[in-house]
Design a protein around this motif. Structure first.
Motif, PDB file in Angstrom:
ATOM      1  N   MET A 252      62.927 -35.440  65.401  1.00 22.33           N
ATOM      2  CA  MET A 252      63.347 -36.826  65.532  1.00 22.33           C
ATOM      3  C   MET A 252      62.743 -37.405  66.803  1.00 22.33           C
ATOM      4  N   VAL A 253      62.262 -38.614  66.676  1.00 22.62           N
ATOM      5  CA  VAL A 253      61.740 -39.370  67.806  1.00 22.62           C
ATOM      6  C   VAL A 253      62.589 -40.628  67.919  1.00 22.62           C
ATOM      7  N   ASP A 254      63.126 -40.889  69.110  1.00 20.24           N
ATOM      8  CA  ASP A 254      64.018 -42.031  69.320  1.00 20.24           C
ATOM      9  C   ASP A 254      63.350 -43.041  70.254  1.00 20.24           C
ATOM     10  N   THR A 255      62.541 -43.920  69.685  1.00 20.26           N
ATOM     11  CA  THR A 255      61.860 -44.921  70.509  1.00 20.26           C
ATOM     12  C   THR A 255      62.727 -46.139  70.779  1.00 20.26           C
ATOM     13  N   ALA A 256      63.907 -46.193  70.194  1.00 17.73           N
ATOM     14  CA  ALA A 256      64.836 -47.271  70.533  1.00 17.73           C
ATOM     15  C   ALA A 256      65.333 -47.084  71.958  1.00 17.73           C
ATOM     16  N   ARG A 257      65.514 -45.852  72.368  1.00 18.81           N
ATOM     17  CA  ARG A 257      66.009 -45.568  73.718  1.00 18.81           C
ATOM     18  C   ARG A 257      64.913 -45.091  74.659  1.00 18.81           C
ATOM     19  N   HIS A 258      63.844 -44.520  74.117  1.00 17.65           N
ATOM     20  CA  HIS A 258      62.759 -43.973  74.931  1.00 17.65           C
ATOM     21  C   HIS A 258      61.428 -44.370  74.292  1.00 17.65           C
ATOM     22  N   PHE A 259      60.885 -45.501  74.720  1.00 16.87           N
ATOM     23  CA  PHE A 259      59.641 -45.993  74.122  1.00 16.87           C
ATOM     24  C   PHE A 259      58.525 -44.972  74.333  1.00 16.87           C
TER      25      PHE A 259
ATOM     26  N   HIS B 234      63.458 -42.972  64.851  1.00 12.06           N
ATOM     27  CA  HIS B 234      64.579 -43.880  65.126  1.00 12.06           C
ATOM     28  C   HIS B 234      64.018 -45.028  65.970  1.00 12.06           C
ATOM     29  N   ILE B 235      63.628 -46.107  65.317  1.00 15.80           N
ATOM     30  CA  ILE B 235      62.884 -47.172  65.998  1.00 15.80           C
ATOM     31  C   ILE B 235      63.776 -48.251  66.607  1.00 15.80           C
ATOM     32  N   THR B 236      64.967 -48.471  66.087  1.00 20.45           N
ATOM     33  CA  THR B 236      65.848 -49.510  66.640  1.00 20.45           C
ATOM     34  C   THR B 236      67.256 -48.979  66.830  1.00 20.45           C
ATOM     35  N   ASP B 237      67.957 -49.576  67.774  1.00 24.91           N
ATOM     36  CA  ASP B 237      69.365 -49.274  67.997  1.00 24.91           C
ATOM     37  C   ASP B 237      69.945 -50.385  68.856  1.00 24.91           C
ATOM     38  N   ALA B 238      71.205 -50.238  69.225  1.00 26.54           N
ATOM     39  CA  ALA B 238      71.876 -51.281  70.006  1.00 26.54           C
ATOM     40  C   ALA B 238      71.181 -51.511  71.347  1.00 26.54           C
TER      41      ALA B 238
ATOM     42  N   ARG C  30      50.646 -39.376  57.115  1.00 26.98           N
ATOM     43  CA  ARG C  30      50.376 -39.083  55.696  1.00 26.98           C
ATOM     44  C   ARG C  30      49.167 -38.176  55.541  1.00 26.98           C
ATOM     45  N   VAL C  31      48.123 -38.478  56.283  1.00 22.35           N
ATOM     46  CA  VAL C  31      46.899 -37.678  56.206  1.00 22.35           C
ATOM     47  C   VAL C  31      47.174 -36.226  56.616  1.00 22.35           C
ATOM     48  N   ARG C  32      48.162 -36.014  57.466  1.00 19.09           N
ATOM     49  CA  ARG C  32      48.514 -34.676  57.942  1.00 19.09           C
ATOM     50  C   ARG C  32      49.662 -34.048  57.150  1.00 19.09           C
ATOM     51  N   GLY C  33      50.068 -34.708  56.066  1.00 19.13           N
ATOM     52  CA  GLY C  33      51.106 -34.161  55.212  1.00 19.13           C
ATOM     53  C   GLY C  33      52.514 -34.335  55.754  1.00 19.13           C
ATOM     54  N   VAL C  34      52.697 -35.301  56.649  1.00 19.80           N
ATOM     55  CA  VAL C  34      54.006 -35.549  57.245  1.00 19.80           C
ATOM     56  C   VAL C  34      54.519 -36.898  56.760  1.00 19.80           C
ATOM     57  N   GLN C  35      55.742 -36.901  56.268  1.00 20.28           N
ATOM     58  CA  GLN C  35      56.379 -38.144  55.841  1.00 20.28           C
ATOM     59  C   GLN C  35      57.152 -38.717  57.023  1.00 20.28           C
ATOM     60  N   VAL C  36      57.031 -40.020  57.253  1.00 22.31           N
ATOM     61  CA  VAL C  36      57.769 -40.679  58.328  1.00 22.31           C
ATOM     62  C   VAL C  36      58.986 -41.363  57.726  1.00 22.31           C
ATOM     63  N   LEU C  37      60.155 -40.983  58.216  1.00 20.44           N
ATOM     64  CA  LEU C  37      61.405 -41.613  57.819  1.00 20.44           C
ATOM     65  C   LEU C  37      61.746 -42.600  58.930  1.00 20.44           C
ATOM     66  N   LEU C  38      61.537 -43.875  58.678  1.00 24.81           N
ATOM     67  CA  LEU C  38      61.742 -44.923  59.674  1.00 24.81           C
ATOM     68  C   LEU C  38      63.182 -45.407  59.598  1.00 24.81           C
ATOM     69  N   GLU C  39      63.942 -45.186  60.669  1.00 22.24           N
ATOM     70  CA  GLU C  39      65.337 -45.618  60.706  1.00 22.24           C
ATOM     71  C   GLU C  39      65.443 -46.925  61.482  1.00 22.24           C
TER      72      GLU C  39
END
Length: 124
Positions: free
Chosen positions: A1-8, A32-36, A73-82
């Motif tokens: 998980m990557v949380d760029t809402a809190r840590h760009f 995790h792109i957005t949060d409060a 995608r090219v590397r076979g990884v699906q991104v789940l954008l929250e």
């Protein structure tokens, strides 16, 4: 998980986060792109939304997001954008206050907590 809402993270750091799982046969990256606390998304439909980012220059455009998804995608990884909304709308309220119900009288402690962590709420 990557949380760029809190840590760009810059785009090259996001790509490195994709490379790691792809080397170990993991195939999903939860972004995790957005949060409060922050909404670092430069939306075409809601251009003022990026006012909820920690800094105006620290945002992702639709092209940035599409580029990261394609890189994965090219590397076979699906991104789940929250993309959080409804309960997590503080940053959204900065950009579009007319769309938010003001409940500060009902929840003063929560409002005080969020405002103390965000300078724009205090007007400084």
């Amino acid at each position: 998980m990557v949380d760029t809402a809190r840590h760009f993270l810059p785009l090259n750091a996001l790509r490195r986060q994709i490379d790691g799982p792809s080397f170990s046969r993991m195939n999903v990256l939860h972004w995790h792109i957005t949060d409060a606390q922050s909404t670092p998304y430069d939306s075409v439909a809601f251009p003022k939304l990026k006012q909820g980012a920690f800094h105006p220059g620290l945002t992702y455009t639709a092209a940035d997001i599409a580029g990261v998804v394609e890189y994965a995608r090219v590397r076979g990884v699906q991104v789940l954008l929250e993309v959080d909304m409804l309960g997590h709308n503080y940053a959204f309220a900065i950009a579009c206050p007319e769309l938010i119900v003001n409940c500060t009288a009902m929840y003063p402690l929560e409002t005080e907590f969020w405002c103390s962590s965000h300078a724009r709420c205090r007007g400084t």
